[in-house]
Scaffold this motif. Structure first.
Motif, PDB file in Angstrom:
ATOM      1  N   ALA A 287       7.900  -7.726  -9.395  1.00  0.00           N
ATOM      2  CA  ALA A 287       6.874  -7.034 -10.179  1.00  0.00           C
ATOM      3  C   ALA A 287       5.539  -7.030  -9.436  1.00  0.00           C
ATOM      4  O   ALA A 287       4.818  -6.027  -9.425  1.00  0.00           O
ATOM      5  CB  ALA A 287       6.718  -7.700 -11.545  1.00  0.00           C
ATOM      6  N   ARG A 288       5.200  -8.135  -8.785  1.00  0.00           N
ATOM      7  CA  ARG A 288       3.978  -8.187  -7.981  1.00  0.00           C
ATOM      8  C   ARG A 288       3.993  -7.098  -6.911  1.00  0.00           C
ATOM      9  O   ARG A 288       2.996  -6.406  -6.687  1.00  0.00           O
ATOM     10  CB  ARG A 288       3.852  -9.551  -7.295  1.00  0.00           C
ATOM     11  CG  ARG A 288       3.363 -10.691  -8.161  1.00  0.00           C
ATOM     12  CD  ARG A 288       3.192 -11.896  -7.248  1.00  0.00           C
ATOM     13  NE  ARG A 288       2.899 -13.116  -7.948  1.00  0.00           N
ATOM     14  CZ  ARG A 288       1.756 -13.802  -7.848  1.00  0.00           C
ATOM     15  NH1 ARG A 288       0.788 -13.334  -7.085  1.00  0.00           N
ATOM     16  NH2 ARG A 288       1.573 -14.927  -8.495  1.00  0.00           N
ATOM     17  N   GLN A 289       5.133  -6.976  -6.223  1.00  0.00           N
ATOM     18  CA  GLN A 289       5.246  -5.969  -5.162  1.00  0.00           C
ATOM     19  C   GLN A 289       5.063  -4.559  -5.716  1.00  0.00           C
ATOM     20  O   GLN A 289       4.320  -3.747  -5.150  1.00  0.00           O
ATOM     21  CB  GLN A 289       6.610  -6.090  -4.478  1.00  0.00           C
ATOM     22  CG  GLN A 289       6.821  -7.369  -3.704  1.00  0.00           C
ATOM     23  CD  GLN A 289       8.231  -7.468  -3.158  1.00  0.00           C
ATOM     24  OE1 GLN A 289       8.991  -6.486  -3.149  1.00  0.00           O
ATOM     25  NE2 GLN A 289       8.616  -8.650  -2.696  1.00  0.00           N
ATOM     26  N   LEU A 290       5.732  -4.282  -6.811  1.00  0.00           N
ATOM     27  CA  LEU A 290       5.672  -2.935  -7.383  1.00  0.00           C
ATOM     28  C   LEU A 290       4.282  -2.612  -7.909  1.00  0.00           C
ATOM     29  O   LEU A 290       3.811  -1.467  -7.816  1.00  0.00           O
ATOM     30  CB  LEU A 290       6.714  -2.787  -8.495  1.00  0.00           C
ATOM     31  CG  LEU A 290       8.173  -2.735  -8.027  1.00  0.00           C
ATOM     32  CD1 LEU A 290       9.123  -2.843  -9.215  1.00  0.00           C
ATOM     33  CD2 LEU A 290       8.443  -1.444  -7.260  1.00  0.00           C
ATOM     34  N   LEU A 291       3.592  -3.609  -8.452  1.00  0.00           N
ATOM     35  CA  LEU A 291       2.249  -3.381  -8.968  1.00  0.00           C
ATOM     36  C   LEU A 291       1.240  -3.112  -7.849  1.00  0.00           C
ATOM     37  O   LEU A 291       0.150  -2.602  -8.100  1.00  0.00           O
ATOM     38  CB  LEU A 291       1.793  -4.574  -9.811  1.00  0.00           C
ATOM     39  CG  LEU A 291       2.443  -4.670 -11.200  1.00  0.00           C
ATOM     40  CD1 LEU A 291       2.244  -6.061 -11.788  1.00  0.00           C
ATOM     41  CD2 LEU A 291       1.887  -3.607 -12.133  1.00  0.00           C
ATOM     42  N   ALA A 292       1.620  -3.454  -6.623  1.00  0.00           N
ATOM     43  CA  ALA A 292       0.773  -3.115  -5.475  1.00  0.00           C
ATOM     44  C   ALA A 292       1.010  -1.682  -5.014  1.00  0.00           C
ATOM     45  O   ALA A 292       0.236  -1.161  -4.206  1.00  0.00           O
ATOM     46  CB  ALA A 292       1.047  -4.084  -4.321  1.00  0.00           C
TER      47      ALA A 292
ATOM     48  N   HIS B 168      -4.884  -9.671  -4.400  1.00  0.00           N
ATOM     49  CA  HIS B 168      -3.751  -9.638  -5.325  1.00  0.00           C
ATOM     50  C   HIS B 168      -3.816  -8.378  -6.184  1.00  0.00           C
ATOM     51  O   HIS B 168      -4.369  -8.400  -7.292  1.00  0.00           O
ATOM     52  CB  HIS B 168      -3.748 -10.886  -6.209  1.00  0.00           C
ATOM     53  CG  HIS B 168      -3.562 -12.162  -5.443  1.00  0.00           C
ATOM     54  ND1 HIS B 168      -4.615 -12.828  -4.839  1.00  0.00           N
ATOM     55  CD2 HIS B 168      -2.442 -12.886  -5.155  1.00  0.00           C
ATOM     56  CE1 HIS B 168      -4.149 -13.900  -4.237  1.00  0.00           C
ATOM     57  NE2 HIS B 168      -2.845 -13.963  -4.400  1.00  0.00           N
ATOM     58  N   PRO B 169      -3.266  -7.274  -5.691  1.00  0.00           N
ATOM     59  CA  PRO B 169      -3.283  -6.018  -6.452  1.00  0.00           C
ATOM     60  C   PRO B 169      -2.650  -6.134  -7.838  1.00  0.00           C
ATOM     61  O   PRO B 169      -3.081  -5.453  -8.768  1.00  0.00           O
ATOM     62  CB  PRO B 169      -2.487  -5.060  -5.565  1.00  0.00           C
ATOM     63  CG  PRO B 169      -2.603  -5.628  -4.185  1.00  0.00           C
ATOM     64  CD  PRO B 169      -2.642  -7.106  -4.369  1.00  0.00           C
ATOM     65  N   ALA B 170      -1.653  -6.983  -7.983  1.00  0.00           N
ATOM     66  CA  ALA B 170      -1.019  -7.147  -9.298  1.00  0.00           C
ATOM     67  C   ALA B 170      -2.031  -7.681 -10.306  1.00  0.00           C
ATOM     68  O   ALA B 170      -2.033  -7.284 -11.477  1.00  0.00           O
ATOM     69  CB  ALA B 170       0.183  -8.087  -9.202  1.00  0.00           C
TER      70      ALA B 170
END
Length: 205
Positions: free
Chosen positions: A24-29, A106-108
Motif C-alpha cells: 500500500a505504501r508503494q502504491l500510494l507513492a 514518505h508519499p504514503a
C-alpha cells in the motif's frame, strides 16, 4: 507435537499483513488513495486476494492501520532530543522542519495524513494521533523553557499542529509537493497562533 503451529500461523499472518502494508505504501507513492483497491494492494504484495480480504474488509480498513503506523513514525522523528535554541519559536521551527522532511520522504503519509481526498475515517484517525504529537511538542518546550499557566493548554497545542497540517495540505493541493516557502508559512501560522497564549520570551530552565 503441533504446539508450534499457532505461533507459525501467527508469524505467517503478520508477515502477510506487513507485506500488504508495504505494498500500500508503494502504491500510494504512485496513485491517489481513491484510485487504489484492496485487490490492487494484494497483487502488488504477491498475496492472493482471498488472503487480503481475510485481514481487511476493504482498502479503507487497511489505510486505517497504515496511518497508525505512519503517525507513529512521524512521532518518532519529532520526539528526538532538540539541543538548546534561542526561543520557543525556533523550537517549533525545528519540529515543523522534521515533520516536513518526514512527509517529503514518505508519499504514503502525504496521501493519508494531508491530502484533500483522504477518506474521512482515515483523517479522523490521524487527527486523534495529532493530539499525542502536540503533547510531544509541549514536552520539548517544557524541557527548555518555563511556560506560564495556560488553561486548556493541550488543546491550544493541538490547534497549532492542525494549523501546520493545514499549510502542508494546501502546499500539496496547490503545488503537488511540500514547498519550502509553504513550510515556512506553516511555522509562521503555528507560532502566530501559539503567540496569542505564550509570551515571545520565556525564562529558561
Amino acid at each position: 507435537m503441533n504446539a508450534g503451529r499457532p505461533a507459525n500461523t501467527q508469524a505467517r499472518g503478520r508477515k502477510r499483513r506487513d507485506a500488504l502494508l508495504g505494498a500500500a505504501r508503494q502504491l500510494l507513492a504512485e496513485r491517489e488513495s481513491d484510485q487504489i483497491t484492496l485487490v490492487d494492494v494484494a497483487a502488488r504484495a504477491g498475496i492472493p486476494k482471498s488472503s487480503a480480504y481475510h485481514f481487511y474488509a476493504d482498502v479503507l480498513e487497511l489505510y486505517n492501520e497504515l496511518v497508525t503506523v505512519l503517525d507513529a513514525e512521524l512521532q518518532q522523528s519529532i520526539v528526538r532530543p532538540i539541543g538548546p535554541v534561542e526561543g520557543w519559536e525556533a523550537l517549533i521551527g525545528v519540529v515543523i522542519d522534521r515533520a516536513a522532511l518526514y512527509f517529503a520522504e514518505h508519499p504514503a503519509a502525504q496521501q493519508l495524513m494531508l491530502a484533500s481526498q483522504t477518506p474521512p475515517a482515515v483523517k479522523r484517525s490521524s487527527r486523534r494521533a495529532d493530539i499525542m504529537t502536540s503533547g510531544l511538542i509541549e514536552q520539548h518546550i517544557d524541557a527548555q523553557f518555563v511556560m506560564p499557566d495556560i488553561p486548556d493548554r493541550s488543546r491550544i497545542f493541538f490547534h497549532a499542529v492542525e494549523a501546520a497540517d493545514l499549510m502542508f495540505g494546501l502546499s500539496l493541493f496547490q503545488y503537488g509537493a511540500l514547498k519550502p516557502s509553504m513550510v515556512e508559512e506553516a511555522k509562521k501560522m503555528s507560532c502566530a497562533y501559539l503567540g496569542l497564549y505564550i509570551p515571545r520570551f520565556l525564562p529558561r530552565r
